[in-house]
Design an enzyme around this catalytic site. Structure first.
Site, mmCIF file in Angstrom:
data_model
loop_
_atom_site.group_PDB
_atom_site.id
_atom_site.type_symbol
_atom_site.label_atom_id
_atom_site.label_comp_id
_atom_site.label_asym_id
_atom_site.label_seq_id
_atom_site.Cartn_x
_atom_site.Cartn_y
_atom_site.Cartn_z
ATOM 1 N N CYS A 161 0.798 -1.222 0.000
ATOM 2 C CA CYS A 161 0.000 0.000 0.000
ATOM 3 C C CYS A 161 0.835 1.278 0.000
ATOM 4 O O CYS A 161 0.284 2.374 -0.108
ATOM 5 C CB CYS A 161 -0.928 0.010 1.214
ATOM 6 N N GLU A 304 -2.023 5.247 13.756
ATOM 7 C CA GLU A 304 -1.615 6.421 12.989
ATOM 8 C C GLU A 304 -1.856 7.699 13.795
ATOM 9 O O GLU A 304 -1.024 8.613 13.790
ATOM 10 C CB GLU A 304 -2.357 6.485 11.657
ATOM 11 N N LYS A 325 -9.541 7.917 1.530
ATOM 12 C CA LYS A 325 -9.951 6.527 1.277
ATOM 13 C C LYS A 325 -11.416 6.324 1.628
ATOM 14 O O LYS A 325 -12.034 5.355 1.185
ATOM 15 C CB LYS A 325 -9.079 5.553 2.067
ATOM 16 N N HIS A 330 -9.664 2.041 -0.633
ATOM 17 C CA HIS A 330 -8.240 1.714 -0.583
ATOM 18 C C HIS A 330 -7.850 1.096 -1.928
ATOM 19 O O HIS A 330 -8.200 -0.047 -2.218
ATOM 20 C CB HIS A 330 -7.950 0.744 0.557
#
Length: 401
Positions: A161, A304, A325, A330
């Site tokens: 990703c 995060e 997203k 995603h």
């Protein structure tokens, strides 16, 4: 040689739209493209939603070139052509050996692989002749090169990703080091394939309805397809031809968790953000907008948030944060490239795109995540986070010129 690197063109397509302008329009309005998948044979899948490109734009790619491309390569070529058009640039106008491309992809040509397996195992047929060149992860970069006549540094980048951000960082390095004057950089992915979706189902991270990053009731990520590409040039090259500069890429920060193949850490993302700020010569308080990795899984969003707080301290609560997203889903290896479009346009228009589908405050995700409604604010500097399976992290910094 360490040269400034600027963006002079962007292109993209995903579930939100089939050009960069349409994608940004939908992003800034907070519209979500996640819905029922209609163009794939999904068989007995439990999760049948994603952000799908319902119809591709008109193009003149025909014959041998078209049949040699899997969908992820075609998306990359279309995005790259758009970016070059906006930049007003052609490799024929200069030394084509000074023009290159890096394209990130999280997987490979899944469609070609699945069609081959079905043909062999269900139909008793042979593998298609061009399966290997269609499926290889570096195919998108090669196809972009052939489509646009780019003869300089050309290669694919694969880091799950984080692939698009790694590809863009690699392209910046080519220009900084003097190996190229112009680089097409971004990412592409076409994962809405039965076998791929079935594999993601097995990990149990797919949301049953939609993607709700940072919301307390989030249930996982949604997958999407798409591509985003940018024309990167040395500042001198862009100025010499009188190009319109959209933004400058001032820093990149890369790190690895070196911990677990799927479970993220706080320390890895923190290190990547700190490295990005150092590379850009920025202080934490210089950043106005942070496009979060923000997948909508319980672990990612909480970790995060913690990493952002460590890096930015009190300024974390003055940052505008959002996860796009929530709208384009995603897109794996393409996500960072679509989020690059969001960062560039936030700088250009002084608008922060929202985190869509947000419903409920999570005390562990208590930053200003720009819930549901775009926010007008001056954006001089934007950061874009990409964190991946394998613990590979890549953060980019964009600045107004």
């Amino acid at each position: 040689m360490d040269r400034r690197v600027v963006i002079t063109g962007i292109g993209g397509l995903c579930g939100l739209g089939t050009d960069a302008a349409s994608i940004w329009k939908e992003m800034r309005e907070g519209r979500c493209a996640i819905g029922p998948i209609v163009n794939s044979e999904l068989h007995e899948l439990r999760v049948r939603i994603g952000a799908e490109i319902k119809a591709l734009p008109e193009h003149n790619i025909v014959g041998r070139q078209l049949v040699s491309m899997d969908r992820f390569s075609l998306l990359a070529v279309l995005a790259a052509r758009e970016a070059m058009r906006q930049a007003g640039l052609s490799s024929k106008e200069g030394n084509s050996y000074r023009f290159g491309a890096t394209v990130g992809v999280g997987g490979c040509g899944w469609d070609a692989i699945e069609q081959t397996y079905r043909a062999m195992l269900l139909g008793g047929k042979r593998a298609a002749l061009l399966t290997v060149p269609k499926a290889m992860p570096g195919a998108a970069a090669g196809q972009v090169s052939m489509s646009l006549g780019l003869r300089g540094p050309v290669f694919g980048v694969t880091s799950a990703c984080s692939s698009a951000n790694h590809a863009i960082a690699s392209a910046v390095d080519q220009i900084r080091l003097g190996r190229a004057d112009v680089m097409l950089a971004g990412g592409s992915e076409a994962p809405l394939i039965w076998g791929v979706l079935k594999a993601w189902e097995a990990i149990r991270v797919l949301s049953p309805d939609t993607c709700r990053p940072f919301s307390a009731d989030r249930q996982g990520l949604s997958l999407g397809e798409g591509a985003g590409m940018a024309v990167l040039e040395s500042y001198e090259h862009a100025m010499a031809r009188g190009a319109t500069i959209l933004a400058e890429i001032v820093g990149a920060g890369l790190s690895a968790d070196a911990s677990d193949i799927v479970a993220p850490t706080v320390e890895g993302p923190e290190a990547a953000m700190r490295a990005c700020l150092a590379d850009a010569g920025l202080n934490p308080e210089d950043v106005d907008y942070l496009n979060a990795h923000g997948t909508g899984t319980k672990a990612n969003d909480q970790i995060e948030t913690a990493a952002i707080k460590r890096v930015f301290g009190d300024h974390a609560y003055r940052l505008s944060v959002s996860s796009t997203k929530s709208m384009h889903a995603h897109c794996l290896g393409a996500s960072g490239a679509l989020e690059m479009i969001a960062c560039v346009m936030a700088i250009r228009e002084s608008v922060v795109p929202p985190t869509a589908n947000y419903r409920e405050l999570d005390p562990n995700c208590d930053l200003d995540v720009t819930p549901n409604v775009p926010r007008e604010r001056k954006v001089r500097v934007a950061l874009s986070n990409s964190f991946a399976f394998g613990g590979t992290n890549a953060v980019l910094a964009f600045r107004q010129v």
